[in-house]
Design a protein around this motif. Structure first.
Motif, PDB file in Angstrom:
ATOM      1  N   ALA A 207     -31.183   0.147 -33.577  1.00 53.03           N
ATOM      2  CA  ALA A 207     -32.391  -0.851 -33.688  1.00 53.03           C
ATOM      3  C   ALA A 207     -33.168  -0.544 -35.121  1.00 53.03           C
ATOM      4  O   ALA A 207     -34.020  -1.317 -35.562  1.00 53.03           O
ATOM      5  N   ARG A 208     -32.593   0.443 -35.877  1.00 55.51           N
ATOM      6  CA  ARG A 208     -33.497   0.860 -37.034  1.00 55.51           C
ATOM      7  C   ARG A 208     -33.015   0.544 -38.161  1.00 55.51           C
ATOM      8  O   ARG A 208     -34.108  -0.015 -39.210  1.00 55.51           O
ATOM      9  N   HIS A 209     -31.928  -0.561 -38.325  1.00 54.67           N
ATOM     10  CA  HIS A 209     -31.362  -1.716 -38.888  1.00 54.67           C
ATOM     11  C   HIS A 209     -31.552  -2.924 -38.787  1.00 54.67           C
ATOM     12  O   HIS A 209     -31.613  -3.670 -38.798  1.00 54.67           O
ATOM     13  N   GLY A 210     -32.495  -2.968 -37.489  1.00 50.30           N
ATOM     14  CA  GLY A 210     -32.836  -4.582 -37.141  1.00 50.30           C
ATOM     15  C   GLY A 210     -34.080  -5.134 -37.027  1.00 50.30           C
ATOM     16  O   GLY A 210     -35.093  -4.615 -37.107  1.00 50.30           O
ATOM     17  N   ASP A 211     -34.308  -6.200 -36.554  1.00 51.57           N
ATOM     18  CA  ASP A 211     -35.462  -7.541 -36.837  1.00 51.57           C
ATOM     19  C   ASP A 211     -36.130  -7.023 -35.022  1.00 51.57           C
ATOM     20  O   ASP A 211     -35.751  -7.739 -34.120  1.00 51.57           O
ATOM     21  N   PRO A 212     -36.822  -6.749 -34.887  1.00 51.49           N
ATOM     22  CA  PRO A 212     -37.689  -6.053 -33.108  1.00 51.49           C
ATOM     23  C   PRO A 212     -38.271  -7.608 -32.895  1.00 51.49           C
ATOM     24  O   PRO A 212     -38.249  -7.518 -31.605  1.00 51.49           O
ATOM     25  N   ASP A 213     -37.892  -8.603 -34.293  1.00 54.42           N
ATOM     26  CA  ASP A 213     -39.026 -10.009 -33.239  1.00 54.42           C
ATOM     27  C   ASP A 213     -37.922 -11.281 -33.056  1.00 54.42           C
ATOM     28  O   ASP A 213     -38.998 -12.341 -33.244  1.00 54.42           O
ATOM     29  N   ARG A 214     -36.615 -10.897 -33.423  1.00 58.10           N
ATOM     30  CA  ARG A 214     -36.180 -11.810 -33.782  1.00 58.10           C
ATOM     31  C   ARG A 214     -36.294 -12.094 -31.785  1.00 58.10           C
ATOM     32  O   ARG A 214     -35.712 -14.008 -31.773  1.00 58.10           O
ATOM     33  N   PHE A 215     -35.322 -11.258 -31.217  1.00 57.88           N
ATOM     34  CA  PHE A 215     -35.349 -11.839 -29.431  1.00 57.88           C
ATOM     35  C   PHE A 215     -36.710 -11.731 -28.382  1.00 57.88           C
ATOM     36  O   PHE A 215     -37.730 -10.246 -29.000  1.00 57.88           O
ATOM     37  N   SER A 216     -37.124 -12.577 -28.358  1.00 57.43           N
ATOM     38  CA  SER A 216     -38.403 -12.306 -26.768  1.00 57.43           C
ATOM     39  C   SER A 216     -37.766 -11.785 -25.918  1.00 57.43           C
ATOM     40  O   SER A 216     -37.871 -13.064 -24.812  1.00 57.43           O
ATOM     41  N   PHE A 217     -37.600 -10.818 -25.274  1.00 59.49           N
ATOM     42  CA  PHE A 217     -37.468  -9.592 -24.580  1.00 59.49           C
ATOM     43  C   PHE A 217     -38.868 -10.388 -23.472  1.00 59.49           C
ATOM     44  O   PHE A 217     -39.672  -9.371 -23.676  1.00 59.49           O
ATOM     45  N   PRO A 218     -37.697  -9.833 -22.075  1.00 60.49           N
ATOM     46  CA  PRO A 218     -39.074  -9.664 -21.456  1.00 60.49           C
ATOM     47  C   PRO A 218     -39.424  -8.750 -20.964  1.00 60.49           C
ATOM     48  O   PRO A 218     -38.770  -7.553 -21.547  1.00 60.49           O
ATOM     49  N   ARG A 219     -40.855  -8.491 -20.147  1.00 57.75           N
ATOM     50  CA  ARG A 219     -41.333  -7.169 -20.350  1.00 57.75           C
ATOM     51  C   ARG A 219     -41.780  -7.022 -18.868  1.00 57.75           C
ATOM     52  O   ARG A 219     -43.003  -7.108 -18.222  1.00 57.75           O
ATOM     53  N   PRO A 220     -41.057  -5.889 -17.628  1.00 58.62           N
ATOM     54  CA  PRO A 220     -41.481  -6.993 -16.183  1.00 58.62           C
ATOM     55  C   PRO A 220     -42.149  -5.660 -16.015  1.00 58.62           C
ATOM     56  O   PRO A 220     -42.701  -4.416 -16.216  1.00 58.62           O
ATOM     57  N   LEU A 221     -42.310  -6.467 -15.200  1.00 58.07           N
ATOM     58  CA  LEU A 221     -44.213  -5.498 -14.263  1.00 58.07           C
ATOM     59  C   LEU A 221     -45.064  -5.696 -15.052  1.00 58.07           C
ATOM     60  O   LEU A 221     -47.032  -5.084 -14.817  1.00 58.07           O
ATOM     61  N   VAL A 222     -45.242  -5.768 -16.644  1.00 61.82           N
ATOM     62  CA  VAL A 222     -46.448  -5.363 -17.398  1.00 61.82           C
ATOM     63  C   VAL A 222     -47.530  -6.482 -16.721  1.00 61.82           C
ATOM     64  O   VAL A 222     -47.413  -7.777 -17.028  1.00 61.82           O
TER      65      VAL A 222
END
Length: 377
Positions: A207-222
């Motif tokens: 993850a340190r070398h990745g783009d955290p905004d490339r994929f929009s993953f669900p955030r369960p129960l938020v």
């Protein structure tokens, strides 16, 4: 070791201290420890010996119960001997034996608990059959001398829980996973992406070398008022994203891991933030309110940073024991036994049985029902 050498071991006990031998075999670490507890409640770890089985299980992408149990059998006697030697004490000097009795893999639990029973019987010592989760819950009292009550977030391969720790043996579950534990979600995501076991460190590294905004993953129960957790849908979303762009490159893997970790962090921020709001109302008159984080996933730096900031926002002390004491270890088991011994709580009979499922708050209503081994969550 000769008899003469045994008689000259340097006893490290201080006046009024009790010594407890701890044994931990609930999953894939074999561990033994000797812990001292003074009459003032101050604890000291005299030895903490842990043998990891990662090499034995890495080829399978997860823990194989039969391999784990056999490894415990082969290693445990030697580790107990090493723990006693490192502590500079002998079995006849310790005051009690504490062994993990659950929850965990039943084969491993049998090895550790039966060994604890044999030692207790042979040495004439009381036996404490310890709930592994209680070991995690009480560790902060060993490391930071926390007063009750405090809030604990347990995030490991087998558990994700938010628990109010009110006293020894007195726990109130505020939230739990309704499907996968967070550590399991990390491990399965890593396996899906071809990353090595254990998955948590591998996903964090990628993850340190990745783009955290490339994929929009669900955030369960938020957004929900309940304080429970859910990670199976997030794990499914990761699989679907990887299949949609297959074959995945190293950068794809890094981006998926970064996006996955971001979704996890945001989910925990919502769940724990709501829990801290509730806790602050309860703890308004406490000299110091605290959130304790425990379990292997507590080593994740992104999660730790988020929790530190969240605690600062709510005016709550953030307590994270050393990483070695957040993962499975026998020092926390010995300490839980020492806490019970100090309160003169009854020792367990030698007929006590291991339990693969053993919730801290046994009286709480099951979230997803019961099986033959007890509440599922």
């Amino acid at each position: 070791m000769t008899a003469a050498a045994a008689n000259t071991l340097p006893h490290q006990r201080r006046e009024g201290e009790s010594l407890v031998l701890g044994i931990e075999t609930s999953c894939d670490e074999t561990a033994a420890s000797v812990v001292a507890r003074g009459p003032d409640g101050v604890g000291r770890i005299l030895s903490d010996v842990v043998l990891s089985q990662i090499a034995e299980h890495s080829a399978y992408g997860g823990v194989v119960p039969e391999i784990a149990a056999r490894a415990h059998v082969e290693a445990l006697d030697g580790l107990i001997k090493a723990a006693l030697a490192e502590a500079g004490t002998r079995l006849d000097v310790v005051d009690a034996v504490a062994a993990t009795a659950g929850p965990g893999l039943i084969g491993g639990l049998l090895v550790g608990l039966m060994t604890g029973k044999a030692i207790a019987r042979a040495a004439g010592k009381p036996l404490y059959a310890i709930n592994h989760l209680e070991g995690h819950a009480l560790t902060a009292r060993l490391t930071d001398r926390l007063a009750f009550p405090y809030l604990m977030l347990l995030v490991s391969g087998g558990h994700t829980q938010l628990v109010l720790v009110k006293g020894v043996g007195d726990y109130e579950r505020w939230g739990t996973t309704i499907d996968d534990a967070l550590g399991e979600a990390f491990d399965k995501t890593a396996k899906l992406l071809g990353l090595p076991y254990p998955g948590g460190p591998a996903v964090e590294s990628a993850a340190r070398h990745g783009d955290p905004d490339r994929f929009s993953f669900p955030r369960p129960l938020v957004g929900e008022a309940r304080l429970d957790f859910s990670f199976s849908g997030l794990k499914t979303a990761v699989r679907q994203a990887a299949q949609a762009i297959a074959p995945v490159s190293d950068q794809d893997v890094a981006d998926i891991c970064a996006s996955f970790q971001k979704a996890i962090t945001r989910t925990l921020k919502d769940r724990i933030g709501r829990g801290l709001g509730r806790y602050r109302q309860l703890a308004a008159d406490l000299p110091e309110a605290a959130l304790v984080v425990a379990g292997g996933v507590a080593a994740n730096s992104a999660i730790r940073q988020m929790l530190q900031a969240l605690c600062a926002e709510h005016g709550v002390r953030f307590v994270a024991p050393p990483i070695k004491l957040c993962t499975d270890n026998a020092a926390m088991i010995a300490w839980a036994g020492a806490e019970r011994l100090a309160l003169d709580l009854a020792a367990d009979p030698l007929s006590v049985s291991p339990r693969s499922r053993w919730p801290l708050d046994a009286q709480a209503e099951a979230v997803i029902g019961y099986g033959k081994r007890g509440a599922k969550a």
